[in-house]
Design an enzyme around this catalytic site. Structure first.
Site, PDB file in Angstrom:
ATOM      1  CB  CYS A 260      39.296 -41.252 -36.055  1.00  0.00           C
ATOM      2  SG  CYS A 260      39.432 -42.707 -35.267  1.00  0.00           S
TER       3      CYS A 260
ATOM      4  CB  CYS B  39      37.494 -44.058 -37.430  1.00  0.00           C
ATOM      5  SG  CYS B  39      37.191 -43.341 -35.628  1.00  0.00           S
TER       6      CYS B  39
END
Length: 302
Positions: free
Chosen positions: A31, A34
């Site tokens: 991600c 993230c």
């Protein structure tokens, strides 16, 4: 910061939050947002001098915990206090908004200065201030309007930060180029998925309806494709590609190869920028992207 799993969740999150608020960060290695958010949270944990504790949960590896919190999109952060969730947010917020979120809930106290050296080794620091990064990308786009790479990075960051209206306005200036550009085509696919999610309303309820339709007919490609779009809209990249592969394995040419094109678009979205390498060397490929490229090839070329 501590990595949390099922075995230590009770101790490190529930019991720990009885003494000090615990910010639980649901993330995944693939991600992009993230990877941006994580270093900022780690820096703030130091800056706030023990006023909160950071717990990180890999949502792929700890799916039971992610389901327990109803996580549908990552990054998702949940603030725990006295054993209960008290607030949370989704997406990679800029540092200023993260500080405002923490200040709203944490007991009063000093915020310590943080030496940039704490994070420069991992490439964090100033570059992890999303607002500053956004401003630099916007400046690059305005100075070089034909720089597709910079505009793509700018559009992607706008969407990662949840600035959908701004992204749509910016994309409108290059929308006519999307058919001939892999990068702009990827942004178009992302925006289309966000519109599908907006019209669907309650994402959880709609996903349950689609799951029922697929269970009744595994060749309901319309349902599978909409499910993939909802997952894409909530940054569930690998799950979206898994659903698209289900279509491709049954009908590679469905709807003018829409599943393949959207799959390729997601790969473009999640592939991190290539690091600089010496002349003649090949830059390393992200393992998740490499794995999903191989899976696509095995299906399309079989």
């Amino acid at each position: 910061m501590i990595d949390v799993n099922l075995e230590n969740f009770e101790t490190e999150v529930i019991q720990a939050s009885m003494q000090t608020p615990v910010l639980v960060d649901f993330w995944a290695p693939w991600c992009g947002p993230c990877q941006t958010l994580g270093p900022i949270l780690e820096k703030l944990e130091v800056a706030y001098g023990g006023r909160f504790k950071l717990a990180k949960i890999d949502s792929d590896q700890q799916q039971q915990l992610a389901a327990m919190f109803g996580v549908r999109s990552i990054p998702t952060c949940v603030l725990m206090s006295q054993g209960q969730p008290v607030d949370g947010f989704m997406g990679a917020l800029p540092e200023s908004q993260l500080r405002a979120f923490l200040d709203k809930h944490l007991p009063e106290g000093p915020v310590l200065p943080v030496d940039d050296a704490l994070s420069t080794e991992d490439g964090a620091g100033e570059d992890d201030d999303l607002q500053s990064k956004l401003e630099r990308l916007e400046k690059a786009v305005r100075e070089q309007p034909d720089d597709e790479k910079a505009r793509f990075a700018y559009l992607r960051l706008l969407l990662e930060m949840g600035l959908e209206d701004e992204a749509r306005a910016e994309f409108a200036t290059v929308a006519t180029l999307a058919d001939g550009s892999l990068r702009y085509g990827a942004i178009r696919a992302w925006l289309e998925a966000l519109e599908v999610a907006r019209q669907a309303g309650d994402a959880n309820a709609r996903l349950q309806e689609l799951d029922a339709a697929i269970a009744a007919d595994k060749r309901d490609f319309g349902a599978r494709y909409q499910r993939a779009q909802l997952l894409l809209a909530h940054n569930q990249w690998t799950q979206a590609m898994d659903e698209l592969l289900e279509i491709l394995m049954r009908d590679r040419h469905w709807n003018e190869e829409r599943a393949r094109k959207t799959y390729v678009a997601i790969l473009e979205i999640i592939e991190p920028p290539k690091p600089p390498v010496a002349e003649g060397q090949i830059p390393p490929e992200d393992p998740v992207v490499a794995s999903y490229r191989r899976r696509l090839s095995s299906v399309v070329l079989s």
